[in-house]
Design an enzyme around this catalytic site. Sequence first.
Site, PDB file in Angstrom:
ATOM      1  CE  LYS A  97      -2.934   2.744   3.034  1.00 52.12           C
ATOM      2  NZ  LYS A  97      -3.774   2.783   4.231  1.00 52.12           N
ATOM      3  N   GLY A 186     -10.777   7.500   7.279  1.00 50.57           N
ATOM      4  CA  GLY A 186     -11.916   8.302   7.695  1.00 50.57           C
ATOM      5  C   GLY A 186     -13.187   7.513   7.909  1.00 50.57           C
ATOM      6  CG  ASN A 207      -5.957   0.878  11.600  1.00 52.00           C
ATOM      7  OD1 ASN A 207      -4.779   0.972  11.306  1.00 52.00           O
ATOM      8  ND2 ASN A 207      -6.297   0.367  12.774  1.00 52.00           N
TER       9      ASN A 207
END
Lengths: 258, 66, 349
Positions: A97, A186, A207
């Site tokens: 990522k 978010g 997360n």
Amino acid sequence: MEDKLLIAGREFTSRFFLGTGKFGNKEAMKQAIVTSGSQLVTVALRRIDLEDTEENILSFIPENTTIMVNTSGARNADEAVRIARIAREAGYGDWIKIEVINDSRYLLPDNQETVKATKILSADGFTVLPYMNPDLYVAKALVEAGAAAVMPLGSLIGSNQGLRMRALIEVLIEEINEVPIVVDAGIGRPSHAAEAMEIGADAVLANTAVADAEDPPLMAAAFARGVEAGRLAYLARMGKERAVARASSPLTGFLYDE
Amino acid sequence: MKITVNGRQMEIAEGMDLHRLVYSGKANPERVILVLNDGVVKSDQWPLTVLTEGDRIEMVSFVGGG
Amino acid sequence: MNKGLSGIDLAHLTIDDIRRIFSYDDRELLEEMAHAARELTRRQFGRAISLYAPLYIANYCQNECVYCGFHASSKTMPRSKLTMEEIDRECSALAATGVRSCLILTGESRFHSSPQYIRDACIIAGRYFPYVAVEVYPLEEHEYRELYLAGVDGVTLYQETYDRARYDELHLAGPKKVYDYRVEAPDRIARSGMRHISMGVLLGLTDWRQDILALFQHVRHLERKYPGVEFGLAFPRLRRVVDDEHNYIEVSDKEMLKIICAARLFFPRAGISMSTRELPTFRDRIIEFGVTKISAGSSTRVGGYVERSEYDDGQFQVFDPRSFDEVKAMLIEKGFDPVVTDWRNIVNN
């Protein structure tokens, strides 16, 4: 017909990805992965010190989970590339990522450097999932650069504000068809995750909202269900919102009266 | 002799190898990834890798991250 | 709530809002700010509180700062400077208490505590502590860069006061008298490559409202100029030293709470630290509103860890005498998560 998600040739039956940051308790993190059924988690790479007695986080990640190493800490493409190469050389797969952030106040990703890093790593055989600030032309550049998916932010990292970037994400969903779109950052509530899936995202990564919850495994399960609910709604082709309300008898019906 | 570990200068004995270096601390060796002068050295190679003056080591590990 | 405070959105504070907040002593607003600050702190940082300890390696000083125990003409302050061997022993003793984050301090003396001496000390400290920061006199950009390349993670530098006239009045002599060299130092630190800069003012020197506003504006400006740098904040309260007759403006606990809440709300991701200048009773209570880093088991005299003395007072009096383990236990008991080491990023130097 099973609804599988395909990224770089790998199949996923869960469209909920989980970040492993901020979990106070590694056992809780493991349970969160299990209860949610998540098949892909992110981890970071950091310098450690010889006296650091932390447990090995990898031993808390169930087998067969795809581990995607993020390049967090990288402030430019070079740093991101270096982290990715270390991760791969160390034998932990090549799913990366790309997270390039040179911004301590908002933690917004640097789209330019992200495209650069994507080009280099993709050419080098990595499976690259770049985290980006939703911009259609940057997303196109990322696809062109070889990204296996694009990961637009929903709202600022850690803000739990949901899909502040909804309109721009919808544009990506409409225009980017070559690779999956994974909404990341978010996502504060399962309802945010459901919303992302309803509008057509292919997967969601969360997360903070899970790690911060009083009961992370339970929250993770809630997220997984939110993602499922949103996906089913999308597949059931829920009536699209129309700009103008339509009466059930068409206005233009008279044109066709025999 | 002087080497750099994680950007910091360290004084180590001549003939020190990576295995002894990693095992000299309390960190769980299983989670340690060693990068010596820009190349990862796998743990089975640690006992065979002897350090020399000016070597640069990055000692890293996977940690939680989003 | 006072009409002058209407329209203030705590989630989107402007400098002007802060100015207004500081002009009114409004109980209702403070309560709201406390709630908002606590919630924001929890969301950003979880319950993690970083721990560190200071290590003074030398206290020779050329400056005449009227408020400081190290001031050059002090007749009562014993001067000393640790040798590299002594620094090694002090670091070892300090690390044995569990500390993994160390702040290296000196007085201002290029002669006794040269940049080279500081750098050598940091190299030694780097062997014992994963995180090493320095709080020393303002340096040149290339000198900060040398420290960065030697593995120093951050620099702490307080402007003391942004009021030029007052600054001139309180700094009677020495290099520190030059206001601009100090106020421009954060730029040099940022350009040198350092990723952590901690800034603050010494509360009490002048009207805190003016100084905190100036500090916030300064940090906000630096955030924009150097977005990759993490800025931290601190609000040390002046503790009067023995032979100082100056008038100071004491900052109350209530005002401290307001400052910390305002700082947290205006700088959502900034670290806020608090030292052992503060009493345990106060420090323990105020942490949840925005503090993310505290010192523990501190000695503020030169060295002081190999041979602990009952009165470990040096530059300032240590009001929280608890040991590192005691502070850790207190944090756990209060539901916090004491973090002894923050991981360091892999950087390209």
